[in-house]
Design a protein around this motif. Structure first.
Motif, PDB file in Angstrom:
ATOM      1  N   ASN A 312       4.433  -3.214   9.237  1.00  0.00           N
ATOM      2  CA  ASN A 312       4.937  -2.190  10.156  1.00  0.00           C
ATOM      3  C   ASN A 312       3.900  -1.855  11.225  1.00  0.00           C
ATOM      4  OD1 ASN A 312       7.329  -1.990   8.734  1.00  0.00           O
ATOM      5  ND2 ASN A 312       6.761  -0.130   7.630  1.00  0.00           N
ATOM      6  N   THR A 313       2.631  -1.797  10.799  1.00  0.00           N
ATOM      7  CA  THR A 313       1.558  -1.422  11.719  1.00  0.00           C
ATOM      8  C   THR A 313       1.357  -2.466  12.805  1.00  0.00           C
ATOM      9  OG1 THR A 313       0.442  -0.187   9.955  1.00  0.00           O
ATOM     10  CG2 THR A 313      -0.887  -0.824  11.858  1.00  0.00           C
ATOM     11  N   VAL A 314       1.250  -3.729  12.417  1.00  0.00           N
ATOM     12  CA  VAL A 314       0.976  -4.772  13.410  1.00  0.00           C
ATOM     13  C   VAL A 314       2.185  -4.996  14.316  1.00  0.00           C
ATOM     14  CG1 VAL A 314       1.706  -6.786  12.029  1.00  0.00           C
ATOM     15  CG2 VAL A 314      -0.157  -7.015  13.677  1.00  0.00           C
ATOM     16  N   ARG A 315       3.369  -4.775  13.785  1.00  0.00           N
ATOM     17  CA  ARG A 315       4.581  -4.923  14.595  1.00  0.00           C
ATOM     18  C   ARG A 315       4.724  -3.768  15.576  1.00  0.00           C
ATOM     19  NH1 ARG A 315       7.722  -5.425  10.626  1.00  0.00           N
ATOM     20  NH2 ARG A 315       8.454  -3.276  10.519  1.00  0.00           N
ATOM     21  N   ASP A 432      -9.848   7.214  14.168  1.00  0.00           N
ATOM     22  CA  ASP A 432     -10.231   8.614  13.989  1.00  0.00           C
ATOM     23  C   ASP A 432      -9.199   9.358  13.146  1.00  0.00           C
ATOM     24  OD1 ASP A 432     -12.550   8.301  15.402  1.00  0.00           O
ATOM     25  OD2 ASP A 432     -11.782   9.172  17.270  1.00  0.00           O
ATOM     26  N   ASP A 433      -7.926   9.032  13.377  1.00  0.00           N
ATOM     27  CA  ASP A 433      -6.893   9.672  12.563  1.00  0.00           C
ATOM     28  C   ASP A 433      -6.989   9.219  11.110  1.00  0.00           C
ATOM     29  OD1 ASP A 433      -4.269  11.276  12.501  1.00  0.00           O
ATOM     30  OD2 ASP A 433      -3.718   9.394  11.549  1.00  0.00           O
ATOM     31  N   LEU A 434      -7.231   7.932  10.898  1.00  0.00           N
ATOM     32  CA  LEU A 434      -7.405   7.441   9.534  1.00  0.00           C
ATOM     33  C   LEU A 434      -8.582   8.120   8.837  1.00  0.00           C
ATOM     34  CD1 LEU A 434      -6.880   3.554   9.554  1.00  0.00           C
ATOM     35  CD2 LEU A 434      -5.639   5.246   8.188  1.00  0.00           C
ATOM     36  N   ALA A 435      -9.606   8.460   9.600  1.00  0.00           N
ATOM     37  CA  ALA A 435     -10.793   9.082   9.013  1.00  0.00           C
ATOM     38  C   ALA A 435     -10.484  10.427   8.379  1.00  0.00           C
ATOM     39  CB  ALA A 435     -11.877   9.241  10.077  1.00  0.00           C
ATOM     40  N   LEU A 560      -1.817  12.456  19.890  1.00  0.00           N
ATOM     41  CA  LEU A 560      -1.987  11.205  19.173  1.00  0.00           C
ATOM     42  C   LEU A 560      -1.931  10.023  20.129  1.00  0.00           C
ATOM     43  CD1 LEU A 560       0.247  11.789  16.034  1.00  0.00           C
ATOM     44  CD2 LEU A 560      -2.236  11.752  16.138  1.00  0.00           C
ATOM     45  N   ALA A 561      -2.744   9.014  19.826  1.00  0.00           N
ATOM     46  CA  ALA A 561      -2.839   7.865  20.726  1.00  0.00           C
ATOM     47  C   ALA A 561      -1.529   7.096  20.801  1.00  0.00           C
ATOM     48  CB  ALA A 561      -3.965   6.940  20.258  1.00  0.00           C
ATOM     49  N   SER A 565       4.840  11.570  16.223  1.00  0.00           N
ATOM     50  CA  SER A 565       4.344  12.526  15.246  1.00  0.00           C
ATOM     51  C   SER A 565       3.879  11.898  13.941  1.00  0.00           C
ATOM     52  CB  SER A 565       5.446  13.555  14.933  1.00  0.00           C
ATOM     53  OG  SER A 565       6.569  12.906  14.372  1.00  0.00           O
ATOM     54  N   VAL A 566       3.939  10.593  13.822  1.00  0.00           N
ATOM     55  CA  VAL A 566       3.438   9.950  12.615  1.00  0.00           C
ATOM     56  C   VAL A 566       2.816   8.626  13.007  1.00  0.00           C
ATOM     57  CG1 VAL A 566       5.592   8.741  12.071  1.00  0.00           C
ATOM     58  CG2 VAL A 566       3.995   9.298  10.233  1.00  0.00           C
ATOM     59  N   ALA A 567       1.765   8.254  12.328  1.00  0.00           N
ATOM     60  CA  ALA A 567       1.070   7.009  12.623  1.00  0.00           C
ATOM     61  C   ALA A 567       1.958   5.817  12.277  1.00  0.00           C
ATOM     62  CB  ALA A 567      -0.227   6.953  11.824  1.00  0.00           C
ATOM     63  N   PRO A 568       1.685   4.647  12.858  1.00  0.00           N
ATOM     64  CA  PRO A 568       2.526   3.472  12.568  1.00  0.00           C
ATOM     65  C   PRO A 568       2.437   3.030  11.122  1.00  0.00           C
ATOM     66  CG  PRO A 568       0.597   2.885  13.883  1.00  0.00           C
ATOM     67  CD  PRO A 568       0.667   4.374  13.887  1.00  0.00           C
ATOM     68  N   TRP A 569       1.377   3.418  10.399  1.00  0.00           N
ATOM     69  CA  TRP A 569       1.278   3.069   8.984  1.00  0.00           C
ATOM     70  C   TRP A 569       1.962   4.084   8.091  1.00  0.00           C
ATOM     71  CZ3 TRP A 569      -3.133   3.349  12.148  1.00  0.00           C
ATOM     72  CH2 TRP A 569      -3.727   4.613  12.234  1.00  0.00           C
ATOM     73  N   GLY A 570       2.581   5.099   8.683  1.00  0.00           N
ATOM     74  CA  GLY A 570       3.390   6.027   7.910  1.00  0.00           C
ATOM     75  C   GLY A 570       2.581   7.066   7.152  1.00  0.00           C
ATOM     76  N   PRO A 571       3.261   7.861   6.340  1.00  0.00           N
ATOM     77  CA  PRO A 571       2.625   9.003   5.652  1.00  0.00           C
ATOM     78  C   PRO A 571       1.910   8.569   4.376  1.00  0.00           C
ATOM     79  CG  PRO A 571       4.959   8.959   5.157  1.00  0.00           C
ATOM     80  CD  PRO A 571       4.720   7.816   6.098  1.00  0.00           C
ATOM     81  N   ILE A 572       0.721   7.983   4.523  1.00  0.00           N
ATOM     82  CA  ILE A 572       0.012   7.451   3.358  1.00  0.00           C
ATOM     83  C   ILE A 572      -0.200   8.524   2.291  1.00  0.00           C
ATOM     84  CG2 ILE A 572      -2.096   6.324   2.553  1.00  0.00           C
ATOM     85  CD1 ILE A 572      -2.452   5.140   5.317  1.00  0.00           C
ATOM     86  N   GLU A 573      -0.514   9.743   2.724  1.00  0.00           N
ATOM     87  CA  GLU A 573      -0.828  10.794   1.763  1.00  0.00           C
ATOM     88  C   GLU A 573       0.367  11.155   0.870  1.00  0.00           C
ATOM     89  OE1 GLU A 573      -0.532  12.936   5.837  1.00  0.00           O
ATOM     90  OE2 GLU A 573      -0.819  10.907   5.065  1.00  0.00           O
ATOM     91  N   ALA A 574       1.590  10.783   1.297  1.00  0.00           N
ATOM     92  CA  ALA A 574       2.773  11.071   0.482  1.00  0.00           C
ATOM     93  C   ALA A 574       2.754  10.319  -0.840  1.00  0.00           C
ATOM     94  CB  ALA A 574       4.041  10.714   1.262  1.00  0.00           C
ATOM     95  N   VAL A 575       1.992   9.225  -0.907  1.00  0.00           N
ATOM     96  CA  VAL A 575       1.983   8.440  -2.143  1.00  0.00           C
ATOM     97  C   VAL A 575       1.340   9.218  -3.284  1.00  0.00           C
ATOM     98  CG1 VAL A 575      -0.253   7.240  -1.947  1.00  0.00           C
ATOM     99  CG2 VAL A 575       1.697   6.072  -2.957  1.00  0.00           C
ATOM    100  N   VAL A 576       0.481  10.186  -2.982  1.00  0.00           N
ATOM    101  CA  VAL A 576      -0.194  10.950  -4.041  1.00  0.00           C
ATOM    102  C   VAL A 576       0.810  11.759  -4.862  1.00  0.00           C
ATOM    103  CG1 VAL A 576      -1.929  12.702  -4.537  1.00  0.00           C
ATOM    104  CG2 VAL A 576      -2.371  10.973  -2.788  1.00  0.00           C
ATOM    105  N   PRO A 577       1.631  12.627  -4.253  1.00  0.00           N
ATOM    106  CA  PRO A 577       2.617  13.349  -5.078  1.00  0.00           C
ATOM    107  C   PRO A 577       3.650  12.416  -5.708  1.00  0.00           C
ATOM    108  CG  PRO A 577       2.935  13.833  -2.747  1.00  0.00           C
ATOM    109  CD  PRO A 577       1.631  13.136  -2.859  1.00  0.00           C
ATOM    110  N   LEU A 578       3.962  11.286  -5.066  1.00  0.00           N
ATOM    111  CA  LEU A 578       4.889  10.337  -5.675  1.00  0.00           C
ATOM    112  C   LEU A 578       4.302   9.759  -6.960  1.00  0.00           C
ATOM    113  CD1 LEU A 578       6.085   8.500  -2.440  1.00  0.00           C
ATOM    114  CD2 LEU A 578       7.508   9.924  -3.933  1.00  0.00           C
ATOM    115  N   GLN A 579       3.043   9.399  -6.933  1.00  0.00           N
ATOM    116  CA  GLN A 579       2.377   8.902  -8.140  1.00  0.00           C
ATOM    117  C   GLN A 579       2.308   9.989  -9.212  1.00  0.00           C
ATOM    118  OE1 GLN A 579      -1.337   7.848  -6.389  1.00  0.00           O
ATOM    119  NE2 GLN A 579      -0.674   5.826  -5.696  1.00  0.00           N
ATOM    120  N   MET A 580       1.981  11.196  -8.786  1.00  0.00           N
ATOM    121  CA  MET A 580       1.832  12.289  -9.743  1.00  0.00           C
ATOM    122  C   MET A 580       3.172  12.665 -10.359  1.00  0.00           C
ATOM    123  SD  MET A 580      -1.030  14.549  -7.685  1.00  0.00           S
ATOM    124  CE  MET A 580      -1.262  15.794  -8.959  1.00  0.00           C
TER     125      MET A 580
END
Length: 606
Positions: A312-315, A432-435, A560-561, A565-580
């Motif tokens: 998704n990111t490279v596309r 910078d956003d990833l950081a 945002l560059a 409203s969301v990065a091309p790699w999507g809401p990575i942080e959402a995986v934390v509550p999904l795992q939990m």
């Protein structure tokens, strides 16, 4: 799948073998066994169809005819051929019980070899393919008494994949061999060790040597090393990347909880390694790969979802056409010219991925993304990206997923800069956003810890779950569904929100849990309304106002560059509550979250 440890130490080998089995039980836990040479030149074998703790108790109470020595082998099995019963557990013996063998992999010509051996008078005690190895060694020893030569003769007759260790009761000689399955050898002041992975022996060894395909090695006062039947010098050892503390639980109740908690730190470590080499394209240039016009992701399971995020990111950023290939279905795929293959595997030993590379055109360069840079996949690839996730003991992948995403995303951003498809200034803003991701993941974990237990209790009795997402949020919905299936054994289906009315909505009834990864796309609201209209129980994971607010959304998208409203790699942080959520649901249902049934780390069957 399956794990091997062997030891040659000064004292009793049994404690080393049992401790090693405990550290790699995540590789397989249908049965376990140890075989230790006695001072009288016999093999003392103990096996169990339970877990390592049961084997430990059996070994402590087993009557020993003789004092045992410091030479032994052990194995933990994930059944692939032959039912789960003690006779099928490793180690396996030859007819005279002089030779004992542990083996990972698949011997594809085992039935043919077994038929021949039985005609020659050999008696088999199990249903598994591995037992033929001991009988082949036994037959070779009748011609020449040298164990290393006998093992070389035996493996020359095998077809398939193997990592194996052979122990001779008479003299305590020990020989290891590998082809298509991982095995490492190590020497330290404690003794000599062989194991399926480095983390197993990290407490005792600071360096290791990975066996390459075709290697046969005898461990003794001096190691004897051969490659494809030719004697070679012992390879120079590699420093171990894993500290023993990395595989200890510490204060955590289970490995999955520990590895979920480790994710912010893993991401911070990855970004510290690659951040300053991403925006200028130097990460990509350093890989030495040719330019590409298309990207094909080849992976399975969780790694496939990480690959979808990368694609998704490279596309999105570079307009690069992408293919996402389920590795086991590769024979139905035709890749166009100028395609780079991104092969992803946490262990680097996933058989479906390795088999897929066998079937793809050699003209396509291969970039491996793996957590094990000495794995079969890494050796097969033209270049390698190291996930730097550290050892992951919980079978259901957590921190390796986020590491794959971040390493893969930064690599393709670097590739786009290097190829002129992306301005360096824009890449700087993206990085910078990833950081800020480690901080966002840590905050998501705090919120989820407060809200997920009650949420899991509310949906605990539901027979199944539906997960929804759109665009860059969809891979995370798929990963959330996979975690629920893996851990709680309930059905869980992931669907694009726009597809609801084309079939999945028929699954929604009163109280059906529907988990929505809400990253801010306004079209998700209509899907949520459709679910609620049919009595579905909607759980939103997203920004402020969500049931589990975990996704950071900037107040002003123009900051945002990428202009949305969301990065091309999507809401990575959402995986934390999904795992939990998946973990908490499994715990409330009484399931083992570290060792779910019918699942094992490093699926290496071919």
């Amino acid at each position: 799948m399956c794990g091997i440890i062997a030891a040659r130490v000064a004292d009793d080998a049994t404690p080393f073998l049992l401790d090693g089995l405990g550290r790699m039980e995540y590789r397989g836990y249908d049965s376990v066994g140890i075989a230790v040479r006695s001072a009288a030149g016999r093999i003392e074998t103990v096996r169990s169809v339970a877990r390592v703790d049961d084997l430990r108790a059996l070994a402590a109470t087993a009557p020993a005819a003789d004092a045992v020595t410091g030479v032994g082998i052990a194995h933990t099995r994930w059944a692939t051929r032959g039912t789960v019963r003690e006779e099928n557990a490793h180690p396996h013996a030859d007819c005279s019980r002089r030779i004992s063998v542990v083996h990972n992999g698949t011997i594809e010509n085992a039935d043919r070899l077994r038929t021949t051996l039985e005609r020659q008078g050999h008696v088999f005690r199990s249903d598994v393919d591995s037992e033929v190895i001991g009988h082949l060694v036994e037959r070779a020893l009748r011609v020449d008494p040298d164990l290393m030569l006998a093992v070389q003769i035996a493996v020359a007759q095998l077809e398939g994949s193997w990592a194996l260790v052979v122990l001779d009761a008479r003299d305590g000689r020990m020989v290891a061999a590998a082809d298509g399955s991982p095995l490492v050898a190590a020497r330290s002041t404690r003794g000599d060790f062989v194991a399926s992975d480095v983390g197993t022996i990290a407490e005792w060894c600071e360096t290791f040597v990975p066996l390459r395909d075709g290697d046969v090695v005898e461990l003794g006062e001096a190691w004897s090393w051969s490659s494809e039947g030719i004697a070679v010098p012992v390879p120079f050892p590699t420093a171990s990347p894993f500290a023993q503390t990395a595989v200890d639980l510490g204060a955590h109740p289970d490995h999955m909880a520990k590895e979920i908690d480790e994710q912010p730190g893993v991401v911070a470590d990855v970004l510290a390694r690659v951040r300053h080499r991403t925006a200028d394209g130097s990460t990509w240039v350093g890989l030495g790969l040719p330019p590409f016009d298309r990207l094909a992701v080849v992976a399975c399971g969780t790694s496939l979802h990480a690959g979808q995020v990368i694609a998704n990111t490279v596309r999105s950023l570079g307009g690069v056409p992408t293919d996402t290939v389920v590795a086991s279905e590769v024979e139905h795929v035709v890749l166009g010219p100028g395609t780079l293959v991104l092969a992803i595997s946490q262990s680097g030993e996933t058989a479906d991925v390795l088999r897929a590379l066998d079937r793809l055109d050699d003209r396509h360069p291969v970039l491996a993304l793996t957590n094990h840079v000495h794995s079969s996949l890494a050796r097969r690839a033209d270049a390698v990206l190291d996930c730097h996730a550290g050892p992951e003991v919980g079978v259901a992948a957590t921190k390796s997923f986020t590491a794959q995403v971040v390493v893969g995303v930064t690599a393709v951003v670097s590739a786009l800069v290097a190829s002129g498809r992306l301005e360096p200034s824009r890449a700087v803003a993206l990085v910078d956003d990833l950081a800020r991701l480690p901080e966002r993941m840590a905050a998501a974990a705090v919120v989820a810890a407060d809200r997920v237990p009650l949420l899991a209790a509310t949906v605990r009795d539901a027979p199944g779950f539906l997960f929804l997402g759109r665009g860059p949020g969809l891979p995370y919905a798929a990963e959330g569904a996979l975690k629920v299936k893996e851990l709680s054994y309930r059905w869980a289906e992931a669907s694009p929100a726009g597809e609801l009315k084309h079939g999945p909505l028929a699954l929604v009834d009163d109280g059906t849990p529907v988990v929505v990864v809400d990253h801010g796309d306004p079209r998700l609201q209509s899907a949520i309304a459709e679910v609620r209209a049919r009595g579905g129980f909607v759980v939103t994971i997203g920004g402020a106002g969500s049931d589990v607010p975990a996704v950071a959304r900037p107040a002003d998208a123009t900051d945002l560059a990428w202009g949305r409203s969301v990065a091309p790699w999507g809401p990575i942080e959402a995986v934390v509550p999904l795992q939990m959520l998946a973990r908490e649901l499994a715990l409330q249902l009484g399931c083992d979250v570290d060792k779910p049934h019918d699942r094992a780390r490093s699926v290496t069957v071919r």
